[in-house]
Every structure is written in structure tokens, then in C-alpha cells.
Design an enzyme around this catalytic site. Sequence first.
Site, PDB file in Angstrom:
ATOM      1  N   CYS A 173      37.867  40.597  46.274  1.00  0.00           N
ATOM      2  CA  CYS A 173      38.823  40.545  45.163  1.00  0.00           C
ATOM      3  C   CYS A 173      39.031  39.194  44.381  1.00  0.00           C
ATOM      4  CB  CYS A 173      40.271  41.139  45.629  1.00  0.00           C
ATOM      5  SG  CYS A 173      41.528  40.841  44.385  1.00  0.00           S
TER       6      CYS A 173
ATOM      7  N   GLY B 172      44.490  49.012  30.483  1.00  0.00           N
ATOM      8  CA  GLY B 172      43.521  47.973  30.286  1.00  0.00           C
ATOM      9  C   GLY B 172      43.363  46.948  31.438  1.00  0.00           C
TER      10      GLY B 172
ATOM     11  N   THR C  26      41.665  44.871  34.102  1.00  0.00           N
ATOM     12  CA  THR C  26      40.384  44.330  34.349  1.00  0.00           C
ATOM     13  C   THR C  26      40.327  44.089  35.731  1.00  0.00           C
ATOM     14  OG1 THR C  26      40.729  42.439  33.410  1.00  0.00           O
ATOM     15  CG2 THR C  26      39.751  44.133  31.941  1.00  0.00           C
TER      16      THR C  26
ATOM     17  N   HIS D 152      43.879  43.661  41.166  1.00  0.00           N
ATOM     18  CA  HIS D 152      45.212  42.877  42.124  1.00  0.00           C
ATOM     19  C   HIS D 152      46.069  42.612  41.277  1.00  0.00           C
ATOM     20  CE1 HIS D 152      46.114  39.692  45.348  1.00  0.00           C
ATOM     21  NE2 HIS D 152      46.777  39.813  44.410  1.00  0.00           N
TER      22      HIS D 152
ATOM     23  N   HIS E 159      48.865  41.752  38.909  1.00  0.00           N
ATOM     24  CA  HIS E 159      49.184  40.589  38.189  1.00  0.00           C
ATOM     25  C   HIS E 159      49.978  40.722  37.097  1.00  0.00           C
ATOM     26  CE1 HIS E 159      45.256  41.939  36.769  1.00  0.00           C
ATOM     27  NE2 HIS E 159      45.850  41.593  35.514  1.00  0.00           N
TER      28      HIS E 159
HETATM   29  P1  AMP Z   1      43.981  42.314  33.028  1.00  0.00           P
HETATM   30  O1  AMP Z   1      42.980  42.671  31.910  1.00  0.00           O
HETATM   31  O2  AMP Z   1      45.389  42.643  32.824  1.00  0.00           O
HETATM   32  O3  AMP Z   1      43.629  42.845  34.295  1.00  0.00           O
HETATM   33  O4  AMP Z   1      44.128  40.718  33.111  1.00  0.00           O
HETATM   34  C1  AMP Z   1      43.038  39.978  33.879  1.00  0.00           C
HETATM   35  C2  AMP Z   1      43.126  38.667  33.458  1.00  0.00           C
HETATM   36  O5  AMP Z   1      42.627  37.761  34.347  1.00  0.00           O
HETATM   37  C3  AMP Z   1      42.469  38.351  32.041  1.00  0.00           C
HETATM   38  O6  AMP Z   1      43.625  37.934  30.969  1.00  0.00           O
HETATM   39  C4  AMP Z   1      41.414  37.169  32.354  1.00  0.00           C
HETATM   40  O7  AMP Z   1      41.118  36.327  31.607  1.00  0.00           O
HETATM   41  C5  AMP Z   1      42.084  36.860  33.743  1.00  0.00           C
HETATM   42  N1  AMP Z   1      41.117  36.170  34.370  1.00  0.00           N
HETATM   43  C6  AMP Z   1      39.906  36.527  34.943  1.00  0.00           C
HETATM   44  N2  AMP Z   1      39.089  35.703  35.721  1.00  0.00           N
HETATM   45  C7  AMP Z   1      39.918  34.549  35.931  1.00  0.00           C
HETATM   46  C8  AMP Z   1      39.934  33.472  36.572  1.00  0.00           C
HETATM   47  N3  AMP Z   1      38.859  33.148  37.294  1.00  0.00           N
HETATM   48  N4  AMP Z   1      40.977  32.551  36.452  1.00  0.00           N
HETATM   49  C9  AMP Z   1      41.678  32.965  35.530  1.00  0.00           C
HETATM   50  N5  AMP Z   1      42.063  33.859  35.097  1.00  0.00           N
HETATM   51  C10 AMP Z   1      41.195  34.855  34.949  1.00  0.00           C
HETATM   52 ZN    ZN Z   2      43.434  41.089  45.931  1.00  0.00          ZN
END
Ligand code: AMP
Ligand code: ZN
Length: 114
Positions: free
Chosen positions: A5, A93, A95, A98, A100
Site C-alpha cells: 500500500c 473515484g 484511486t 488507503h 484518506h
Molecule cells: P483518490 O483519487 O481520492 O484516491 O486520491 C489519491 C490522491 O493521492 C491523488 O490526489 C494523488 O494525487 C495522490 N497521490 C498519489 N501518490 C502520491 C504520493 N506519492 N504522494 C502524495 N500524494 C500522492
Molecule cells: Zn495502507
Amino acid sequence: MNKDCLFCRIAAGEIPSDIVFENERIVAFRDINPVAPVHILVIPKEHIASMAHLKEEHQALMGEIMTSIQKLAEQEKLDDGFRVVVNTGRDGGQTVSHLHFHLIGGRGLQWPPG
Ligand code: AMP
Ligand code: ZN
């Protein structure tokens, strides 16, 4: 900790990130692809896959995340307002699997989302 993850690995410090707040249970770091001048992700260190996976035992942790977001919004001077978003599952949506909380602000935001 789930080794596969991305956000567990960020929480463990294995993958670098721009951390703005951390305690024993929570980490907040700047989104790598910000959609607004302020875009912070607030996560529990515990691996919870999504909002759909919450259990009663997570209530205190979720409350602590909410007050952390309030403090971060104050620190980031989002005095004109902000948005908190929790994308959940495929239709939501999400992606990264985990849980957040997106804290987004620093400009006027449209509603409703697409
Ligand atoms: P979601 O689409 O709600 O799952 O949001 C996932 C978010 O994680 C997106 O806004 C990405 O830009 C962000 N994200 C993905 N990889 C990283 C990373 N390594 N560091 C910081 N943010 C990330
Ligand atoms: Zn996790």
C-alpha cells in the site's frame, strides 16, 4: 502496515512525502498532484482500505482526523473556507486504497463535482 500500500509506505517513511503534521495515529502530507493552492491528504497510519471499511472501533480515530483537519486549515490560513473530500470506491473515484481525507482550499471551488 500493508507492504503493497502506497500510503502505508508513506506513513512508515519508506516513501518520501512533504509531511505537514504527524502523530502516533495520523499523518498529513501534501498531495503530489495538487488541484488547488492547498491540497493536503490526511490519513490514519492504520491501514483502512476506504470509508466503506470503517468500523465502530474507528470512531475516536475519525474524530481526531477531523480536528487535525481543522487545525491544518487554520495553519494554512484557509480563512475563506475549504473542502474536505473522501473519495470512496470505484464510483467515488478512489484511486489509492488507503482511507484518506483531501483538504482542499486556497481558491474558490465549484459544486457539484463531475
Ligand atoms: P483518490 O483519487 O481520492 O484516491 O486520491 C489519491 C490522491 O493521492 C491523488 O490526489 C494523488 O494525487 C495522490 N497521490 C498519489 N501518490 C502520491 C504520493 N506519492 N504522494 C502524495 N500524494 C500522492
Ligand atoms: Zn495502507
